[in-house]
Design an enzyme around this catalytic site. Structure first.
Site, PDB file in Angstrom:
ATOM      1  N   GLY A 118       0.844  -1.194   0.000  1.00 18.71           N
ATOM      2  CA  GLY A 118       0.000   0.000   0.000  1.00 18.71           C
ATOM      3  C   GLY A 118       0.879   1.243   0.000  1.00 18.71           C
ATOM      4  O   GLY A 118       2.055   1.181  -0.368  1.00 18.71           O
ATOM      5  N   ASN A 149       3.524  -9.075  -1.210  1.00 17.94           N
ATOM      6  CA  ASN A 149       2.171  -8.525  -1.322  1.00 17.94           C
ATOM      7  C   ASN A 149       1.265  -9.556  -1.979  1.00 17.94           C
ATOM      8  O   ASN A 149       1.710 -10.358  -2.794  1.00 17.94           O
ATOM      9  CB  ASN A 149       2.195  -7.241  -2.164  1.00 17.94           C
ATOM     10  CG  ASN A 149       0.904  -6.468  -2.060  1.00 17.94           C
ATOM     11  OD1 ASN A 149       0.487  -6.093  -0.963  1.00 17.94           O
ATOM     12  ND2 ASN A 149       0.246  -6.239  -3.186  1.00 17.94           N
ATOM     13  N   VAL A 190       0.553 -12.684   3.588  1.00 15.23           N
ATOM     14  CA  VAL A 190       1.179 -12.787   4.913  1.00 15.23           C
ATOM     15  C   VAL A 190       0.144 -13.326   5.899  1.00 15.23           C
ATOM     16  O   VAL A 190      -0.958 -12.789   6.008  1.00 15.23           O
ATOM     17  CB  VAL A 190       1.690 -11.406   5.387  1.00 15.23           C
ATOM     18  CG1 VAL A 190       2.225 -11.486   6.813  1.00 15.23           C
ATOM     19  CG2 VAL A 190       2.761 -10.878   4.441  1.00 15.23           C
ATOM     20  N   GLU A 223     -17.407  10.204   0.468  1.00 13.86           N
ATOM     21  CA  GLU A 223     -16.835  10.230  -0.889  1.00 13.86           C
ATOM     22  C   GLU A 223     -17.549   9.234  -1.795  1.00 13.86           C
ATOM     23  O   GLU A 223     -17.779   9.505  -2.972  1.00 13.86           O
ATOM     24  CB  GLU A 223     -15.331   9.954  -0.840  1.00 13.86           C
ATOM     25  CG  GLU A 223     -14.542  11.112  -0.228  1.00 13.86           C
ATOM     26  CD  GLU A 223     -13.069  11.100  -0.604  1.00 13.86           C
ATOM     27  OE1 GLU A 223     -12.442  10.038  -0.467  1.00 13.86           O
ATOM     28  OE2 GLU A 223     -12.561  12.149  -1.042  1.00 13.86           O
ATOM     29  N   GLN A 268      -1.921   9.993   3.488  1.00 13.27           N
ATOM     30  CA  GLN A 268      -0.937  11.046   3.732  1.00 13.27           C
ATOM     31  C   GLN A 268       0.042  10.658   4.839  1.00 13.27           C
ATOM     32  O   GLN A 268       1.261  10.756   4.688  1.00 13.27           O
ATOM     33  CB  GLN A 268      -1.669  12.339   4.114  1.00 13.27           C
ATOM     34  CG  GLN A 268      -0.758  13.516   4.251  1.00 13.27           C
ATOM     35  CD  GLN A 268      -1.462  14.812   4.701  1.00 13.27           C
ATOM     36  OE1 GLN A 268      -0.817  15.816   4.847  1.00 13.27           O
ATOM     37  NE2 GLN A 268      -2.757  14.779   4.926  1.00 13.27           N
TER      38      GLN A 268
END
Lengths: 400, 400
Positions: B12, B37, B81, B170, B315
């Site tokens: 990610g 991943n 994982v 959203e 962020q």
């Protein structure tokens, strides 16, 4: 314990970004930081073709230093740097002097005239905010004069750009876009206006992809720009430029954009330089001066792929600022393990005025709207890196 | 000499950016780097409301790992994982295991159900690329069914979003924008479609400025969204959701967006965690584990200004990746002088679908077109940081 005194000279892309990074990463007890600059503002040099041609408010290209720099952490001195006395570790200013333990010279460039006579006397050479405003006012005045003078002499509305490099092309792109509007405002028939780009090299935009060069030239020609390629300028006079074998282009406006050289302070201070640029060590220090970093337009770094220097750009200056700041922090911690500067080319986009641009990103060529948007992104990114999202909002280029 | 083995689990925002940074800054002789991943692609989690509602091609939100990561420097393992055995320094995978000297856990989040019955059985909970495609196909199928079933029962075209946080808002923003088009495509009268947002807290978008919340709610209501605020969901059933005092909203589509918890691998591996999130040390390592960094949605860091954890966002994950990479490089050099993570809040923008958005940048509130442009800038910036300008060109959001 004595705190190290770090002095940064110049508030362009290199100096400002170094100062901002250091102000965030060094605590008040780690070092004292001083930034010295002629003006109390930074300006976006890469945008200056717009205010120079009159297509953008000059203030938009300017950022007050106190607005982006924490001035309780960085001591700002508004003064002009005259010389560095490296053996005394002093920067001599017009109105004083500064002592340093570490110095960052980020003084930018000045126009290269190649010794051609008359340039300083008769051409606009200052690619600064003040210089751009001067060019704009002069252009407007020439148009305003047209219907106020009896003698509509040749050259009154002839505009010559010397140099078809990046700056020359971006400027003529803006100006050619604005000419129809100027003609309308001042009641000037379009055919009275002539726009020339004169270039000594065998091509416009040397180093750019030929297909993109052709696109740009065709576009600009469609707006009435006349190219004189392979045409060295012999002299600039009060009435125009002498080119080739003595031919004169009558022009009362000559904008000089043939390239730049490093700030004269570099040579005056005894650094070994080529055209004002110092071939810096991989850690960006000046050879033989462990306490002096030189970054931006005054630093020369060889692109080993083609064995030629990287051209001085905002992009490379901003990247140098990052390495320079990291290395200052390391030195300040007592480490000698400094970072090697490596240029990471993110691509190049040249605007052509209006909604037009050309560019190269990686191996991809871009044109038109996509290139124009990328250019805006690049412009906004520089603001973002300098002053974060608030500055971007305030001064950025948004599509409305 | 043994090279350190660095294993990064999860691709990610946190894991990918750590891997990309390390691949650039560590030489082949410094360390071996492995990224593991589940898929061979990274996706932009913050964009998923768009493909989920059907307003963006899913592929646009996805980046092939091999396209941005130098796979000759980083060994990529496609696997899932299952657990970390910290005492054996091993990551247990579905199809094998990986030994590490340093481990970065960046495994992301899963839906938080708060123990509400029926969520996993009857609601869409997977906020992943696969999950988004599933939601989109289901929505389309509901519309397609409308004119193919005799019994146009209640709930067929009722869409419930559980949670009026960032993700829920959203998503409903996109969906409410798309509904008119869906109605046209499938010949469905607009009044047959109902859109609900159900929120247990006393406000939508908790933590956001009240003025902006009102702007968002008014806008969404004008598109037909019905808000049920202060209304806890008691149960999700095959036919809808039970809210408040037993009232049922009949709905065949329930999208779960009430919040997230850290990946279950964290708790399974014995890390002390709160809702799957580990309160990491200032250098981002797990307490008591000098060889394990935890970043992104599984890391919990307290915002000392308000004494509450920072919400898990892209962020903060990207910023953690930077600190984590720097600290791995320092450790690998034998240094113990690690960087302290400090969140630098660049602001927050929530899109509302169409050309609408709201946001806060510093102390400034933004709306409408400006906020929408900022949102695109933020989206493009994430791509730029990850894969430079070429990736931005390829997958970015341009205004045409």
């Amino acid at each position: 314990m004595n705190k190290a005194r770090i002095v940064i000279a110049g508030a362009g892309y290199g100096g400002m970004n170094t100062a901002v990074t250091l102000s965030k990463k060094l605590g008040p007890n780690d070092a004292s930081i001083t930034l010295v600059n002629k003006h109390d503002y930074h300006y976006q040099t890469t945008w200056l073709h717009e205010p120079a041609a009159g297509t953008l408010e000059p203030d938009r290209t300017r950022v007050k230093i106190a607005d982006v720099l924490n001035t309780s952490r960085v001591n700002f001195v508004q003064d002009e740097v005259l010389e560095v006395k490296t053996d005394e570790k002093k920067v001599m200013l017009k109105e004083g002097e500064l002592e340093y333990d570490y110095l960052v010279l980020a003084l930018g460039a000045t126009a290269e005239t190649f010794g051609i006579p008359g340039v300083h006397e008769h051409a606009f050479t200052k690619w600064t905010l003040n210089g751009a405003r001067q060019v704009k006012d002069h252009i407007d005045a020439q148009f305003a004069n047209y219907n106020n003078v009896e003698d509509k002499h040749e050259g009154l509305l002839t505009f010559v750009v010397a140099g078809a490099g990046f700056t020359g092309i971006e400027f003529i792109g803006e100006l050619s876009e604005r000419v129809p509007e100027l003609c309308k405002t001042y009641d000037v028939p379009r055919e009275k206006v002539r726009l020339f780009v004169v270039e000594a090299a065998p091509t416009a935009l040397p180093g750019f992809d030929p297909e993109l060069v052709e696109y740009a030239m065709n576009l600009l020609e469609s707006r009435g720009v006349e190219f004189k390629i392979n045409t060295p300028i012999k002299e600039v006079t009060a009435s125009g430029v002498i080119v080739g074998e003595g031919e004169e282009i009558k022009a009362e406006t000559v904008v000089w954009a043939t390239g730049v050289r490093g700030n004269p302070v570099i040579e005056k201070s005894g650094f070994e330089a080529m055209r004002g640029r110092v071939k810096v060590n991989p850690d960006l220090r000046a050879p033989g001066h462990d306490d002096v970093f030189i970054i931006g337009d005054c630093a020369l770094i060889i692109n080993e792929e083609i064995n030629r220097p990287y051209p001085p750009t905002a992009q490379i200056a901003m990247q140098m600022a990052k390495t320079c700041a990291n290395n200052l922090i390391a030195l300040n911690k007592g480490s000698t393990d400094l970072e090697t500067f490596k240029f990471d080319n993110k691509g190049t986009v040249a605007s052509l005025g209006g909604k037009q641009a050309i560019g190269v990103v990686g191996s991809r060529k871009i044109y038109g709207g996509t290139a124009n948007f990328m250019k805006k992104m690049i412009d906004n990114r520089a603001l973002f890196i300098l002053g974060g999202p608030l500055l971007t909002l305030k001064k950025g280029k948004f599509p409305f």
